[in-house]
Structures are given as C-alpha cells and as structure tokens.
Design an enzyme around this catalytic site. Structure first.
Site, mmCIF file in Angstrom:
data_model
loop_
_atom_site.group_PDB
_atom_site.id
_atom_site.type_symbol
_atom_site.label_atom_id
_atom_site.label_comp_id
_atom_site.label_asym_id
_atom_site.label_seq_id
_atom_site.Cartn_x
_atom_site.Cartn_y
_atom_site.Cartn_z
ATOM 1 N N ASN A 125 0.830 -1.205 0.000
ATOM 2 C CA ASN A 125 0.000 0.000 0.000
ATOM 3 C C ASN A 125 0.864 1.255 0.000
ATOM 4 O OD1 ASN A 125 -2.957 -0.425 -0.016
ATOM 5 N ND2 ASN A 125 -2.492 -1.810 1.672
ATOM 6 N N MET A 180 2.204 -2.945 11.996
ATOM 7 C CA MET A 180 1.686 -3.981 12.891
ATOM 8 C C MET A 180 2.032 -3.732 14.354
ATOM 9 S SD MET A 180 0.091 -5.692 10.681
ATOM 10 C CE MET A 180 -0.431 -7.124 11.633
ATOM 11 N N ARG A 181 1.972 -2.486 14.765
ATOM 12 C CA ARG A 181 2.204 -2.159 16.171
ATOM 13 C C ARG A 181 0.975 -1.435 16.725
ATOM 14 N NH1 ARG A 181 5.370 -5.245 18.333
ATOM 15 N NH2 ARG A 181 5.584 -3.799 20.066
ATOM 16 N N ASN A 192 -5.744 4.858 8.117
ATOM 17 C CA ASN A 192 -5.343 3.462 7.997
ATOM 18 C C ASN A 192 -6.209 2.792 6.941
ATOM 19 O OD1 ASN A 192 -4.051 0.944 8.868
ATOM 20 N ND2 ASN A 192 -6.035 0.409 9.760
ATOM 21 N N HIS A 229 -7.844 -0.947 6.164
ATOM 22 C CA HIS A 229 -8.114 -2.232 6.822
ATOM 23 C C HIS A 229 -8.822 -3.154 5.833
ATOM 24 C CE1 HIS A 229 -8.950 -5.073 10.017
ATOM 25 N NE2 HIS A 229 -10.195 -5.129 9.593
#
Length: 216
Positions: free
Chosen positions: A16, A92-93, A109, A111
């Site tokens: 992305n 991924m945090r 973001n 998703h």
C-alpha cells in the site's frame, strides 16, 4: 500550493505504501511523501522507499521497554519531517492512546474488511466462515480502539463459493491499492471533513470510488 506532507508507517513489504508513492508522483498530486518509517529494520518496504528517493527511518520496537517510549521516538521522527498526515500501511504495532490522540484526525489506515465488520486480524478467513456475500476494505481515520474511526471510503468485492482466505485477500488488496491513494487525494485536496465521528467527503463526485463495485 504547498503539498500535504505525508509520512507512511510500515512493518513489512509496504504494498500500500508503493501505491501511495505512485499516486504522489502524479503531476497534479497535492500530497508528498516526506518519510517512510518502519518498526523493523528488515522491512522490505524500506528498500523500495529508498529507491524512490524518499527519506526512511527505523524505530525498532525491540529496543524499547514499553510502547510509550517507542511511540515517543516515532513521534519525534514524524515531527522532524514536518509531517501533516500519517498513513498506516501494514503497520503492525499497537499505538498508545496518547500517540493516537496527538495525531487525531491526522492519521489514517487501510483495513482489509468492510468495517465495522471484522476488525482485527484474520479478516478474510472470518468473512468466509461467516458466509457474507461481500468482503472488502476500508480507509478510515484512526482512533485508539482497534479499527475504529470515521470512514473515508470503502470498496467491496464478492465472496465466491470457492474462495480461500488467500484468493479473497488478493482481490481485496487490488481494491486497497485503489482506494487508499484516492483517500489521500481527497484529504490533500481539503475535501474530507470530520463531523462527530463521521468523515464527510465534499463535492458531487465524492462517491466516484463506489462503496460497492460492479460485479464481474
């Protein structure tokens, strides 16, 4: 007109991220990528960003005793780059409440589900097991609660009878690469406004990326 200074946070390959970089290379782009930051020094996306001439940084989460210290280091890099908007692209945090609030309405973001359905991980398997007829993806502003926040745009794909999580993920990813750059274009153009917990996209063509795509 000054372009919107945008930073991208990644953890892995950054597909992305690559779509956002490509969109910002367009002659009429109103956003520019000023930083790509990863929490893993081995994230493959860093090499792509460097090859594109974009400054990169690594804040290795394993070097910090707690999330607060990690977030403070990330925040410092973002501010040093003059960041106005943060795009999470496979980052991924989990971020602390303080960090999320500091960047409220300035962090988005993507998703891989049609939120509010299937927040969290393993979305494609869960969608197939639930028997839904459509899956998809969502670009939304980030809030502290996982995968919540005002929705900017969504795209849907049909769930086929023979789908596996991998085949469904591949079709959804195509749509992620389409709508994430579109959301960035709208935000950079000043067309997205937050009212309460809704994102309002102005102008008659605000739905040019449809919530439901034509069936194949």
């Amino acid at each position: 007109m000054a372009r919107l200074k945008t930073a991208i946070l990644i953890s892995g390959r950054g597909s992305n991220m690559q779509a956002l970089i490509a969109a910002c290379r367009e002659p009429d782009a109103q956003a520019e990528i000023v930083l790509v930051l990863a929490n893993d020094p081995d994230a493959p996306g860093l090499a792509h960003a460097s090859a594109a001439g974009i400054p990169t940084a690594v804040v290795d989460h394993r070097s910090f005793a707690d999330r607060g210290g990690f977030d403070a280091a990330v925040d410092s890099h973002l501010k040093a780059a003059g960041t106005q908007l943060v795009c999470l692209a496979g980052f991924m945090r989990l971020l602390t409440r303080g960090f999320v609030e500091a960047w409220r309405d300035r962090m988005i973001n993507v998703h891989p589900s049609l939120l509010p359905a299937f927040p969290g991980l393993d979305t494609h398997r869960r969608a197939i097991e639930a028997g839904v007829r459509f899956a998809g993806c969502t670009v939304h502003y980030v809030r502290y609660e996982t995968d919540t926040g005002p929705i900017v745009v969504q795209a849907a794909v049909p769930v086929r009878a023979d789908d596996t999580p991998d085949t469904l993920a591949a079709r959804v990813l195509v749509e992620e690469h389409r709508i994430y750059p579109q959301a960035l274009r709208w935000i950079a153009a000043g067309r997205v406004h937050i009212q309460g917990e809704r994102a309002i996209v102005s102008a008659a063509r605000s739905l040019e990326v449809a919530c439901l795509n034509p069936l194949p």
